[in-house]
Scaffold this motif. Structure first.
Motif, PDB file in Angstrom:
ATOM      1  N   ILE A   1      19.884   5.797 -28.388  1.00 18.75           N
ATOM      2  CA  ILE A   1      19.189   4.672 -28.561  1.00 18.75           C
ATOM      3  C   ILE A   1      19.632   3.703 -28.380  1.00 18.75           C
ATOM      4  O   ILE A   1      18.852   3.247 -27.003  1.00 18.75           O
ATOM      5  CB  ILE A   1      19.219   4.216 -30.445  1.00 18.75           C
ATOM      6  CG1 ILE A   1      18.121   5.664 -30.545  1.00 18.75           C
ATOM      7  CG2 ILE A   1      17.455   3.347 -30.170  1.00 18.75           C
ATOM      8  CD1 ILE A   1      17.482   5.858 -32.320  1.00 18.75           C
ATOM      9  N   ALA A   2      20.522   2.802 -28.246  1.00 23.13           N
ATOM     10  CA  ALA A   2      20.577   1.994 -27.587  1.00 23.13           C
ATOM     11  C   ALA A   2      21.560   1.834 -25.961  1.00 23.13           C
ATOM     12  O   ALA A   2      21.156   1.302 -25.118  1.00 23.13           O
ATOM     13  CB  ALA A   2      22.426   1.094 -28.519  1.00 23.13           C
ATOM     14  N   GLN A   3      21.647   2.981 -25.447  1.00 22.46           N
ATOM     15  CA  GLN A   3      22.104   3.472 -24.304  1.00 22.46           C
ATOM     16  C   GLN A   3      20.357   3.806 -23.851  1.00 22.46           C
ATOM     17  O   GLN A   3      20.213   3.463 -22.533  1.00 22.46           O
ATOM     18  CB  GLN A   3      22.684   4.802 -23.813  1.00 22.46           C
ATOM     19  CG  GLN A   3      23.948   4.547 -24.340  1.00 22.46           C
ATOM     20  CD  GLN A   3      25.035   5.459 -23.741  1.00 22.46           C
ATOM     21  OE1 GLN A   3      24.558   6.664 -24.928  1.00 22.46           O
ATOM     22  NE2 GLN A   3      25.799   5.902 -23.216  1.00 22.46           N
ATOM     23  N   ALA A   4      19.365   4.189 -24.364  1.00 22.10           N
ATOM     24  CA  ALA A   4      18.567   4.867 -23.817  1.00 22.10           C
ATOM     25  C   ALA A   4      17.498   2.904 -23.468  1.00 22.10           C
ATOM     26  O   ALA A   4      16.737   3.411 -22.320  1.00 22.10           O
ATOM     27  CB  ALA A   4      17.087   5.595 -25.071  1.00 22.10           C
ATOM     28  N   VAL A   5      17.642   1.910 -24.201  1.00 14.80           N
ATOM     29  CA  VAL A   5      16.849   1.047 -24.201  1.00 14.80           C
ATOM     30  C   VAL A   5      17.664   0.139 -23.689  1.00 14.80           C
ATOM     31  O   VAL A   5      17.132  -1.266 -23.308  1.00 14.80           O
ATOM     32  CB  VAL A   5      16.292  -0.060 -25.491  1.00 14.80           C
ATOM     33  CG1 VAL A   5      15.538   1.859 -26.388  1.00 14.80           C
ATOM     34  CG2 VAL A   5      18.003  -0.153 -27.016  1.00 14.80           C
ATOM     35  N   GLY A   6      19.363  -0.318 -23.076  1.00 16.12           N
ATOM     36  CA  GLY A   6      19.981  -0.467 -22.779  1.00 16.12           C
ATOM     37  C   GLY A   6      20.466  -1.753 -23.369  1.00 16.12           C
ATOM     38  O   GLY A   6      21.185  -2.813 -22.543  1.00 16.12           O
TER      39      GLY A   6
END
Length: 393
Positions: free
Chosen positions: A141-146
């Motif tokens: 999720i962190a990677q998906a939202v930057g």
């Protein structure tokens, strides 16, 4: 002569550059927590606040309003699954519309029935696997939202002596954390929080900064200690902990709040402002170019009986006040007094900085940044609370 000019002249006489104080405070980003904008409470009661955010979109709107009024809160931390969505790109776009971005991702490891005896410390390997998978999901999720920050707090512990093997629990936890650490992209930091007690009452599995530090040391440089100002026993010298972690290059972040007895999660600086000042004093000592160390700064508070947005704004103002006061310390003179063994001279110099009325300087700083001089008053007179209450019911 204006109060601001008098203050600038006073600081100049003390060898402090008022412009640099303003610039340093202006440059300090303070992340707000999504969960701070919704209704909260204790184990006894949750009190409804008219206009409180009801979903993650409204939380982001409120966070954007706080950033608009203070100019200090460019990002919002999310708690999963409280803030879960099926379209992370769309949620990031919503945040951007409100002038903020998505920040630290916090996995929830304490609300599932399976976690009754712990999450990644649980005796059952299946429960540990479920908890580990959830943390790894939060990395995705962190990677998906930057976002480049994974923030972990465990409620794991025991209530009774003999309930479980403490060393075995540590081994299970470390095994799971190694799995999580192996999934971290190179740009991401894992923040590992600790807490002296609660909800477990005999022992918690990461009870203090030493436990967190030892785990981070075994995991690797991307694992850093997260200090929460409310997670210590009464009388703990948090400034001392900050100094040591900075010296060891293991301080990764801060959760600001205030406690009188335990983890009260009160508005930061509300009852122990000198403690907050001393924390910032050590953060500056361990920073560079006369500014606080570059770690992740975030609020983590439970606003139970007060308006959520007002509480957040006041918290930001209190943090800025403490930081500005700590920047008013003439560190060259302080070092000279310390070397000379002038105990009370050094203490008085520090305390004089703490008593400096920096409000005119902060008001001017905000106005120069296009924000209201008094963000809390601007919220109250701007009719925002009544508008939100009407819109949200």
């Amino acid at each position: 002569m204006s109060r601001l000019r008098l203050l600038e002249d006073e600081l100049c006489a003390q060898g402090v550059d008022a412009a640099e104080v303003s610039a340093a405070v202006r440059a300090l980003p303070i992340e707000t927590p999504s969960w701070g904008f919704g209704d909260g409470g204790t184990r006894f009661k949750v009190f409804h606040c008219p206009g409180a955010a009801r979903n993650v979109a409204e939380k982001l709107a409120d966070a954007g309003l706080v950033h608009k009024l203070t100019g200090a809160c460019p990002s919002v931390a999310l708690h999963i699954p409280w803030d879960i969505t099926d379209d992370w790109s769309a949620l990031a776009a919503v945040a951007q519309q409100h002038g903020v971005k998505l920040g630290a991702i916090n996995p929830n490891l304490f609300q599932e029935d399976e976690y009754r005896l712990g999450s990644i410390c649980h005796p059952d390997a299946a429960v540990r696997a479920k908890a580990t998978a959830h943390i790894i999901e939060c990395i995705d999720i962190a990677q998906a939202v930057g976002s480049n920050t994974l923030s972990i707090w465990l409620a794991d512990g025991t209530n009774y002596p003999g309930q479980d093997d403490i060393r075995a629990r540590r081994g299970r936890m470390l095994e799971c954390l190694h799995q999580v650490y192996g999934k971290l992209p190179a740009s991401m930091t894992m923040l590992l929080e600790y807490k002296v007690f609660e909800p477990a009452f005999f022992h918690t599995d990461i009870a203090d900064w030493g436990a967190s530090f030892s785990l981070c040391s075994e995991l690797g440089p991307q694992a850093q200690v997260l200090v929460d100002t409310g997670h210590h026993a009464p009388g703990t010298n948090i400034g001392y902990i900050v100094a040591w972690l900075l010296a060891l290059d293991r301080l990764g972040g801060f959760h600001f709040n205030c406690r009188n007895y335990a983890d009260d999660d009160l508005i930061v600086g509300s009852s122990q402002p000198f403690e907050l000042f001393n924390i910032f004093h050590e953060l500056i000592n361990g920073g560079s170019a006369g500014r606080a160390a570059q770690v992740a700064y975030m609020l983590d508070q439970s606003h139970n009986i007060e308006n959520k947005i007002e509480a957040t704004i006041l918290s930001i103002m209190n943090v800025q006040t403490a930081y500005a006061r700590a920047l008013c310390v003439n560190r060259i003179e302080l070092a000279s007094l310390q070397t000379a063994g002038d105990v009370l001279g050094a203490h008085r110099l520090l305390h004089d900085a703490f008593e400096t009325d920096v409000r005119p300087l902060l008001a001017a700083m905000r106005e120069n940044a296009g924000c209201p001089a008094d963000p809390l008053q601007a919220f109250r007179t701007g009719g925002y609370a009544a508008k939100l209450a009407k819109e949200r019911g």
